[in-house]
Design an enzyme around this catalytic site. Sequence first.
Site, short mmCIF file in Angstrom:
data_model
loop_
_atom_site.label_atom_id
_atom_site.label_comp_id
_atom_site.label_asym_id
_atom_site.label_seq_id
_atom_site.Cartn_x
_atom_site.Cartn_y
_atom_site.Cartn_z
N LYS A 22 4.81 -27.96 -14.85
CA LYS A 22 6.05 -27.84 -15.64
C LYS A 22 7.25 -28.27 -14.81
O LYS A 22 8.09 -29.07 -15.24
CB LYS A 22 6.26 -26.40 -16.10
CG LYS A 22 7.67 -26.11 -16.63
CD LYS A 22 7.84 -24.67 -17.05
CE LYS A 22 8.16 -23.72 -15.96
NZ LYS A 22 9.56 -23.70 -15.52
N ASN A 23 7.36 -27.73 -13.60
CA ASN A 23 8.56 -27.97 -12.80
C ASN A 23 8.64 -29.36 -12.20
O ASN A 23 9.68 -29.76 -11.71
CB ASN A 23 8.68 -26.89 -11.72
CG ASN A 23 9.01 -25.55 -12.35
OD1 ASN A 23 9.40 -25.48 -13.52
ND2 ASN A 23 8.86 -24.48 -11.59
N CYS A 118 20.61 -16.21 -15.93
CA CYS A 118 19.34 -15.96 -16.63
C CYS A 118 18.77 -14.65 -16.15
O CYS A 118 19.33 -14.03 -15.23
CB CYS A 118 18.38 -17.13 -16.46
SG CYS A 118 17.31 -16.99 -15.04
N ARG A 123 22.25 -17.80 -10.71
CA ARG A 123 21.84 -19.21 -10.63
C ARG A 123 22.99 -20.19 -10.82
O ARG A 123 22.99 -21.01 -11.74
CB ARG A 123 20.70 -19.49 -11.59
CG ARG A 123 19.50 -18.57 -11.35
CD ARG A 123 18.34 -18.83 -12.24
NE ARG A 123 17.60 -20.01 -11.87
CZ ARG A 123 16.48 -20.41 -12.49
NH1 ARG A 123 16.02 -19.70 -13.51
NH2 ARG A 123 15.84 -21.47 -12.11
N ASP A 309 7.74 -17.97 -7.52
CA ASP A 309 7.14 -18.03 -8.86
C ASP A 309 5.75 -17.42 -8.91
O ASP A 309 5.14 -17.36 -9.99
CB ASP A 309 7.09 -19.48 -9.35
CG ASP A 309 8.48 -20.07 -9.55
OD1 ASP A 309 8.59 -21.30 -9.67
OD2 ASP A 309 9.46 -19.30 -9.57
N ARG A 401 6.56 -20.94 -22.38
CA ARG A 401 7.41 -21.89 -21.66
C ARG A 401 6.69 -22.53 -20.49
O ARG A 401 7.03 -23.64 -20.07
CB ARG A 401 8.66 -21.18 -21.13
CG ARG A 401 9.50 -20.53 -22.20
CD ARG A 401 10.79 -20.03 -21.62
NE ARG A 401 11.49 -21.16 -20.98
CZ ARG A 401 12.69 -21.02 -20.42
NH1 ARG A 401 13.27 -19.82 -20.40
NH2 ARG A 401 13.30 -22.04 -19.87
C1 EPZ Z 1 13.39 -24.17 -9.46
O1 EPZ Z 1 14.57 -23.57 -9.99
C2 EPZ Z 1 12.26 -23.80 -10.43
N1 EPZ Z 1 12.58 -24.29 -11.75
C3 EPZ Z 1 12.12 -22.28 -10.47
O2 EPZ Z 1 10.98 -21.97 -11.28
C4 EPZ Z 1 11.82 -21.77 -9.08
O3 EPZ Z 1 11.79 -20.36 -9.10
C5 EPZ Z 1 12.94 -22.23 -8.12
O4 EPZ Z 1 13.08 -23.65 -8.15
C6 EPZ Z 1 12.65 -21.82 -6.68
O5 EPZ Z 1 11.42 -22.31 -6.25
C7 EPZ Z 1 12.36 -25.60 -12.02
O6 EPZ Z 1 11.94 -26.40 -11.21
C8 EPZ Z 1 12.68 -26.06 -13.41
P1 EPZ Z 1 16.92 -23.38 -6.75
P2 EPZ Z 1 16.02 -23.98 -9.42
O7 EPZ Z 1 18.03 -24.30 -7.06
O8 EPZ Z 1 16.04 -25.43 -9.13
C9 EPZ Z 1 20.58 -20.48 -5.62
C10 EPZ Z 1 9.76 -20.90 -12.99
O9 EPZ Z 1 9.35 -19.73 -13.07
N2 EPZ Z 1 21.42 -21.66 -5.91
O10 EPZ Z 1 16.01 -23.72 -5.62
O11 EPZ Z 1 17.04 -23.43 -10.33
C11 EPZ Z 1 19.96 -19.92 -6.89
O12 EPZ Z 1 20.84 -19.06 -7.55
C12 EPZ Z 1 11.19 -21.19 -12.48
O13 EPZ Z 1 9.08 -21.91 -13.28
C13 EPZ Z 1 22.79 -21.59 -5.68
O14 EPZ Z 1 23.29 -20.57 -5.23
O15 EPZ Z 1 16.01 -23.14 -8.05
C14 EPZ Z 1 18.72 -19.23 -6.39
O16 EPZ Z 1 19.03 -17.95 -5.97
C15 EPZ Z 1 12.01 -19.96 -12.32
N3 EPZ Z 1 23.55 -22.67 -5.98
C16 EPZ Z 1 18.31 -20.10 -5.22
O17 EPZ Z 1 19.45 -20.88 -4.84
C17 EPZ Z 1 23.02 -23.84 -6.49
O18 EPZ Z 1 23.75 -24.80 -6.77
C18 EPZ Z 1 17.14 -21.06 -5.55
O19 EPZ Z 1 17.53 -21.90 -6.58
C19 EPZ Z 1 21.62 -23.90 -6.71
C20 EPZ Z 1 20.84 -22.80 -6.42
#
Ligand code: EPZ
Length: 422
Positions: A22-23, A118, A123, A309, A401
């Site tokens: 998915k991701n 969310c 996020r 995850d 999802r």
């Molecule tokens: C991706 O989300 C995945 N989603 C998530 O999977 C996964 O949990 C996550 O990476 C971490 O591995 C998809 O790929 C669609 P991040 P993403 O940006 O890209 C903070 C699932 O269950 N952050 O690495 O949103 C953020 O708040 C989902 O399939 C900032 O502060 O994750 C979080 O605490 C859930 N500012 C942390 O970094 C930013 O601009 C990790 O977020 C971006 C992120």
Amino acid sequence: MDSIVVQGGGPLNGQIPIAGAKNACLTLMPATLLSEEPLTLTNAPRLSDIKTMTELLQSLGAEITSMQEGQVQAMSCHGTINTRAEYDIVRKMRASNLVLGPLLAREGVAEVSLPGGCAIGARPMDIHTDGLTLMGADIELRDGYLHAKAAGGRLKGAVIDFPFASVGATENIMMAATLAKGTTVINNAAREPEIVDLADCLRKMGAQIEGDGTSSITIQGVDSLNGATHPVVTDRIELGTYMLAPAICGGEVELLGGKLSLVGAFCEKLDAAGIDVTETDKGLMVKRRGDEIKAVDVTTEPFPGFPTDLQAQMMALLCTANGTSVLEEKIFENRFMHAPELIRMGAEIDVSGGTATVTGVKKLKGAPVMATDLRASVSLILAGLAAEGETKVSRVYHLDRGYEHVVRKLEGVGAKIERVKD
Ligand code: EPZ
């Protein structure tokens, strides 16, 4: 609304095929915006999130044909397109924000609704927008939308040091940089296999990218990209989830398409808990070493660390372990909402901030429970497989999802599970 009903018991034996990720698919699909030529994805998963991304890209002007029951997504995006990603679609799925970089790279302008928070955390998108700003984008938040404009109509290369190895920001910037003027370097980049899969696909489209899979990625911008056909990488989170089924219930299950390299840190913890994982010519074979599960401590980290995850699913296993385990959630600030539901099934869990202390119990008890997010929902199904009696998991739209054919896949290895209309 549907629920899933599980009759506890075990063991589970047989094979479970693992789908495309998915991701990975959610970041590969927006790459179609980077070219006038067709991009075809094979091994695509059949999930509601993929349907939402399809809806979003079609609203921007992409033509998408889904074939072979959705396993093939043929996409093309030529001519003038719409550069506004509407709130009504974006609010359904955060990953919609992955059109920001490609739109800016292609058109020099973009209006993307901010997804908002969310269930698992605030996020924000500051790492995405700070990086694009360094590439010459002027970005303003207005009426809930990010209004972005590339100075001179085209992004420029930049050296970007990420404060945190964000997956989404790495993907957005990497896609944006493929058509920028000059060279972009992302330091402290995310190293997830989905990032490498995206880079592989972009290279097939003519992009010049090096270092994906490491903490420093270099992208040499080009004037245009061509079309390509690309198989979506195996879903390591679906893989890890089903590896826990024989672990929590007993038995022996082969995960077709599984690779150790996708789940290294996870397998180390399974090994410590008393679970054997061996490679076969078709994937990975999983079975318990002895009768009991040993307690282990887990801390979630960016790849190659233990994936956040799989934290909820691992908690379900550790609820049945001999001893006390400590789980630390380091990625998201609110990702223990499955704990109160597991406690309803007789688990002993104490949550304090980002730490959950799990004291194993002899047997979980079936109960009606509620899914709160994607990974929490499947952890309740795993717990139900090991529990005494019947567990009814409601709000399984969360599950749709990220997991295709859950009932069929688990029934295939002997689970007593069914989907019911509420
Ligand atoms: C991706 O989300 C995945 N989603 C998530 O999977 C996964 O949990 C996550 O990476 C971490 O591995 C998809 O790929 C669609 P991040 P993403 O940006 O890209 C903070 C699932 O269950 N952050 O690495 O949103 C953020 O708040 C989902 O399939 C900032 O502060 O994750 C979080 O605490 C859930 N500012 C942390 O970094 C930013 O601009 C990790 O977020 C971006 C992120």
